[in-house]
Motif scaffolding. Structure first.
Motif, PDB file in Angstrom:
ATOM      1  N   ALA A 257       4.253 -14.784   8.446  1.00 56.37           N
ATOM      2  CA  ALA A 257       4.082 -15.705   7.320  1.00 56.37           C
ATOM      3  C   ALA A 257       4.442 -17.130   7.708  1.00 56.37           C
ATOM      4  O   ALA A 257       3.725 -18.084   7.367  1.00 56.37           O
ATOM      5  CB  ALA A 257       4.923 -15.243   6.140  1.00 56.37           C
ATOM      6  N   LEU A 258       5.528 -17.291   8.431  1.00 50.33           N
ATOM      7  CA  LEU A 258       5.944 -18.624   8.843  1.00 50.33           C
ATOM      8  C   LEU A 258       5.037 -19.144   9.968  1.00 50.33           C
ATOM      9  O   LEU A 258       4.722 -20.332  10.005  1.00 50.33           O
ATOM     10  CB  LEU A 258       7.410 -18.614   9.286  1.00 50.33           C
ATOM     11  N   ARG A 259       4.605 -18.264  10.851  1.00 49.10           N
ATOM     12  CA  ARG A 259       3.739 -18.666  11.959  1.00 49.10           C
ATOM     13  C   ARG A 259       2.465 -19.349  11.456  1.00 49.10           C
ATOM     14  O   ARG A 259       1.975 -20.285  12.070  1.00 49.10           O
ATOM     15  CB  ARG A 259       3.381 -17.444  12.812  1.00 49.10           C
TER      16      ARG A 259
ATOM     17  N   ASP B 146      17.908 -39.247   5.387  1.00 45.07           N
ATOM     18  CA  ASP B 146      16.738 -39.395   4.516  1.00 45.07           C
ATOM     19  C   ASP B 146      15.803 -38.200   4.655  1.00 45.07           C
ATOM     20  O   ASP B 146      15.258 -37.706   3.664  1.00 45.07           O
ATOM     21  CB  ASP B 146      15.955 -40.675   4.844  1.00 45.07           C
ATOM     22  N   GLY B 147      15.603 -37.734   5.887  1.00 43.92           N
ATOM     23  CA  GLY B 147      14.714 -36.597   6.110  1.00 43.92           C
ATOM     24  C   GLY B 147      15.245 -35.323   5.494  1.00 43.92           C
ATOM     25  O   GLY B 147      14.527 -34.598   4.791  1.00 43.92           O
ATOM     26  N   ALA B 148      16.505 -35.024   5.756  1.00 48.23           N
ATOM     27  CA  ALA B 148      17.105 -33.799   5.226  1.00 48.23           C
ATOM     28  C   ALA B 148      17.124 -33.816   3.701  1.00 48.23           C
ATOM     29  O   ALA B 148      16.757 -32.824   3.058  1.00 48.23           O
ATOM     30  CB  ALA B 148      18.521 -33.622   5.783  1.00 48.23           C
ATOM     31  N   LEU B 149      17.522 -34.927   3.118  1.00 48.87           N
ATOM     32  CA  LEU B 149      17.605 -35.005   1.666  1.00 48.87           C
ATOM     33  C   LEU B 149      16.225 -35.024   1.019  1.00 48.87           C
ATOM     34  O   LEU B 149      16.036 -34.466  -0.066  1.00 48.87           O
ATOM     35  CB  LEU B 149      18.427 -36.224   1.242  1.00 48.87           C
ATOM     36  N   THR B 150      15.250 -35.642   1.661  1.00 52.57           N
ATOM     37  CA  THR B 150      13.881 -35.639   1.139  1.00 52.57           C
ATOM     38  C   THR B 150      13.348 -34.211   1.102  1.00 52.57           C
ATOM     39  O   THR B 150      12.791 -33.772   0.093  1.00 52.57           O
ATOM     40  CB  THR B 150      12.963 -36.547   1.977  1.00 52.57           C
ATOM     41  N   ALA B 151      13.516 -33.475   2.200  1.00 54.74           N
ATOM     42  CA  ALA B 151      13.038 -32.090   2.241  1.00 54.74           C
ATOM     43  C   ALA B 151      13.712 -31.263   1.144  1.00 54.74           C
ATOM     44  O   ALA B 151      13.034 -30.549   0.393  1.00 54.74           O
ATOM     45  CB  ALA B 151      13.298 -31.471   3.610  1.00 54.74           C
ATOM     46  N   LEU B 152      15.021 -31.360   1.035  1.00 53.58           N
ATOM     47  CA  LEU B 152      15.728 -30.595   0.002  1.00 53.58           C
ATOM     48  C   LEU B 152      15.281 -30.990  -1.399  1.00 53.58           C
ATOM     49  O   LEU B 152      15.078 -30.134  -2.262  1.00 53.58           O
ATOM     50  CB  LEU B 152      17.241 -30.796   0.121  1.00 53.58           C
TER      51      LEU B 152
ATOM     52  N   VAL C 257      14.790 -25.419  19.779  1.00 54.39           N
ATOM     53  CA  VAL C 257      15.789 -24.641  20.521  1.00 54.39           C
ATOM     54  C   VAL C 257      17.164 -24.685  19.859  1.00 54.39           C
ATOM     55  O   VAL C 257      18.079 -23.991  20.276  1.00 54.39           O
ATOM     56  CB  VAL C 257      15.891 -25.082  22.002  1.00 54.39           C
ATOM     57  N   CYS C 258      17.300 -25.488  18.826  1.00 54.17           N
ATOM     58  CA  CYS C 258      18.555 -25.589  18.073  1.00 54.17           C
ATOM     59  C   CYS C 258      18.617 -24.444  17.071  1.00 54.17           C
ATOM     60  O   CYS C 258      17.740 -24.318  16.216  1.00 54.17           O
ATOM     61  CB  CYS C 258      18.604 -26.939  17.359  1.00 54.17           C
ATOM     62  N   LEU C 259      19.634 -23.605  17.172  1.00 51.21           N
ATOM     63  CA  LEU C 259      19.735 -22.463  16.268  1.00 51.21           C
ATOM     64  C   LEU C 259      19.929 -22.890  14.817  1.00 51.21           C
ATOM     65  O   LEU C 259      19.353 -22.292  13.908  1.00 51.21           O
ATOM     66  CB  LEU C 259      20.847 -21.527  16.720  1.00 51.21           C
ATOM     67  N   PHE C 260      20.713 -23.932  14.578  1.00 50.26           N
ATOM     68  CA  PHE C 260      20.854 -24.421  13.206  1.00 50.26           C
ATOM     69  C   PHE C 260      19.519 -24.909  12.671  1.00 50.26           C
ATOM     70  O   PHE C 260      19.148 -24.609  11.535  1.00 50.26           O
ATOM     71  CB  PHE C 260      21.894 -25.549  13.102  1.00 50.26           C
TER      72      PHE C 260
ATOM     73  N   PHE D  43      15.229 -21.642   5.921  1.00 45.46           N
ATOM     74  CA  PHE D  43      15.768 -21.930   4.590  1.00 45.46           C
ATOM     75  C   PHE D  43      14.730 -22.665   3.752  1.00 45.46           C
ATOM     76  O   PHE D  43      14.457 -22.298   2.603  1.00 45.46           O
ATOM     77  CB  PHE D  43      17.051 -22.765   4.716  1.00 45.46           C
ATOM     78  N   ILE D  44      14.152 -23.704   4.311  1.00 47.37           N
ATOM     79  CA  ILE D  44      13.140 -24.495   3.599  1.00 47.37           C
ATOM     80  C   ILE D  44      11.927 -23.618   3.279  1.00 47.37           C
ATOM     81  O   ILE D  44      11.444 -23.584   2.145  1.00 47.37           O
ATOM     82  CB  ILE D  44      12.718 -25.730   4.422  1.00 47.37           C
ATOM     83  N   ALA D  45      11.419 -22.906   4.281  1.00 43.94           N
ATOM     84  CA  ALA D  45      10.205 -22.098   4.114  1.00 43.94           C
ATOM     85  C   ALA D  45      10.375 -21.012   3.047  1.00 43.94           C
ATOM     86  O   ALA D  45       9.414 -20.681   2.346  1.00 43.94           O
ATOM     87  CB  ALA D  45       9.804 -21.474   5.446  1.00 43.94           C
ATOM     88  N   ALA D  46      11.573 -20.495   2.919  1.00 51.27           N
ATOM     89  CA  ALA D  46      11.823 -19.439   1.932  1.00 51.27           C
ATOM     90  C   ALA D  46      11.831 -19.979   0.507  1.00 51.27           C
ATOM     91  O   ALA D  46      11.739 -19.197  -0.445  1.00 51.27           O
ATOM     92  CB  ALA D  46      13.152 -18.752   2.234  1.00 51.27           C
ATOM     93  N   ARG D  47      11.907 -21.296   0.330  1.00 53.69           N
ATOM     94  CA  ARG D  47      12.077 -21.879  -0.994  1.00 53.69           C
ATOM     95  C   ARG D  47      10.984 -22.867  -1.402  1.00 53.69           C
ATOM     96  O   ARG D  47      10.939 -23.278  -2.550  1.00 53.69           O
ATOM     97  CB  ARG D  47      13.431 -22.592  -1.055  1.00 53.69           C
ATOM     98  N   ASP D  48      10.121 -23.255  -0.493  1.00 52.96           N
ATOM     99  CA  ASP D  48       9.211 -24.382  -0.764  1.00 52.96           C
ATOM    100  C   ASP D  48       7.853 -23.995  -1.331  1.00 52.96           C
ATOM    101  O   ASP D  48       7.006 -24.855  -1.534  1.00 52.96           O
ATOM    102  CB  ASP D  48       9.040 -25.235   0.486  1.00 52.96           C
ATOM    103  N   HIS D  49       7.633 -22.723  -1.580  1.00 49.38           N
ATOM    104  CA  HIS D  49       6.350 -22.241  -2.135  1.00 49.38           C
ATOM    105  C   HIS D  49       5.156 -22.707  -1.305  1.00 49.38           C
ATOM    106  O   HIS D  49       4.098 -23.044  -1.846  1.00 49.38           O
ATOM    107  CB  HIS D  49       6.184 -22.663  -3.601  1.00 49.38           C
TER     108      HIS D  49
END
Length: 139
Positions: A132-134, A79-85, A20-23, A30-36
């Motif tokens: 695609a994301l679904r 750690d989570g955010a930086l690991t994903a990036l 429910v968080c818009l960010f 953002f992640i899905a568009a770049r993570d192949h």
């Protein structure tokens, strides 16, 4: 880059987020568009997401962080955010930031997380991903 929980989770490369968080919803896009296609995603509001949250010590009723399951282990807060990036193509350089002490990184993460609804807003329901994301969402 130490994991938060040492008990392995059976699924790997899963990102738990506040649906429910818009960010957070933009972060997932953002992640899905770049993570192949590497990651799968689950909202904390889903049954699977709530179970995962409890497993890693996040209160599903009051989430204060996301979690990234990588290598079977949970990484939360900065750690989570930086690991994903750092796992995104072209973003490997982010691993350098993991060498900064958590005592410096997590207070910044916590401040942002505490104010994310006020700054970016929230929705009454989880975002509806496109087809695609679904296909990558675990419910």
């Amino acid at each position: 880059m130490g994991p938060t929980v040492t008990e392995p989770w059976p699924d790997d490369d899963v990102i738990l987020y506040d649906g429910v968080c818009l960010f957070c919803s933009h972060w997932i896009r953002f992640i899905a568009a770049r993570d192949h296609g590497r990651f799968r995603f689950t909202a904390i509001q889903s049954d699977y997401g709530a179970r995962l949250a409890c497993h890693v010590g996040i209160d599903p009723a009051d989430p204060d962080t996301n979690a990234v399951i990588h290598g079977g282990l949970a990484h939360v807060k900065s750690d989570g955010a930086l690991t994903a990036l750092s796992l995104l193509p072209g973003w490997r350089w982010v691993r350098v930031l993991l060498s900064l002490p958590k005592a410096l990184r997590d207070p910044v993460y916590n401040l942002f997380a505490k104010n994310r609804y006020r700054i970016f807003g929230r929705s009454d329901v989880c975002m509806m991903p496109d087809a695609a994301l679904r296909a990558r969402v675990i419910g």
